[in-house]
Design a protein around this motif. Sequence first.
Motif, mmCIF file in Angstrom:
data_model
loop_
_atom_site.group_PDB
_atom_site.id
_atom_site.type_symbol
_atom_site.label_atom_id
_atom_site.label_comp_id
_atom_site.label_asym_id
_atom_site.label_seq_id
_atom_site.Cartn_x
_atom_site.Cartn_y
_atom_site.Cartn_z
ATOM 1 N N TYR A 25 0.873 -1.563 -0.215
ATOM 2 C CA TYR A 25 -0.019 -0.342 -0.254
ATOM 3 C C TYR A 25 0.665 1.277 0.315
ATOM 4 O O TYR A 25 2.224 1.464 1.059
ATOM 5 C CB TYR A 25 -0.867 0.101 1.456
ATOM 6 C CG TYR A 25 -1.741 -1.266 1.635
ATOM 7 C CD1 TYR A 25 -3.205 -1.096 0.994
ATOM 8 C CD2 TYR A 25 -1.375 -2.636 2.108
ATOM 9 C CE1 TYR A 25 -4.458 -2.269 1.447
ATOM 10 C CE2 TYR A 25 -2.365 -3.627 2.067
ATOM 11 C CZ TYR A 25 -3.593 -2.836 1.495
ATOM 12 O OH TYR A 25 -4.228 -4.254 1.605
ATOM 13 N N SER A 35 -3.197 0.129 -4.575
ATOM 14 C CA SER A 35 -2.015 -1.053 -3.876
ATOM 15 C C SER A 35 -2.084 -1.912 -4.649
ATOM 16 O O SER A 35 -2.545 -1.482 -5.599
ATOM 17 C CB SER A 35 -3.442 -1.560 -2.676
ATOM 18 O OG SER A 35 -4.497 -1.333 -3.339
ATOM 19 N N ASP A 89 -7.313 -4.648 3.667
ATOM 20 C CA ASP A 89 -7.774 -3.308 3.304
ATOM 21 C C ASP A 89 -7.666 -2.020 4.884
ATOM 22 O O ASP A 89 -7.558 -1.041 4.619
ATOM 23 C CB ASP A 89 -8.734 -3.178 1.826
ATOM 24 C CG ASP A 89 -8.570 -3.696 1.032
ATOM 25 O OD1 ASP A 89 -6.670 -4.149 0.832
ATOM 26 O OD2 ASP A 89 -8.641 -3.869 -0.020
#
Length: 137
Positions: A25, A35, A89
């Motif tokens: 990321y 990402s 995430d």
Amino acid sequence: MKAAIPYENGQIFQHFGHTAQFKLYELQGGKVVSSQVVDTNGSGHGALAGFLQAQGVEALVCGGIGGGAKTALAQAGIQLYPGVTGDADQAAEDLAAGLLVYDPLAQCTHHAHEEGHTCGDHGCGGGEDHACGGCRH
């Protein structure tokens, strides 16, 4: 800042040394700006810190991790955020925003003893038949 998370099916993979993929990321201004998923090509415990360093990683969010890997990451200049579970995430977004909850004393309950490996090898002090369940790194 570039951060990495051991990655499997959208989740934080819980055994750093057996990570097949990392999600990398790029974090800027408190947000994830990009990402990508990268394959480790079978790199094991010792080689993963070098792999991450070669990718330009500055921070690692992970679940379980042993003392040897922690040392290798520190020597590579990679900031460690262990003891994190759940959605990769979301963890990256939390890290970017300064809201990541992690455990700097993550336990070594992430592995079974493999051939040629004992907890004592990575610093928890247990003997050959020590279950490693309660040791802290």
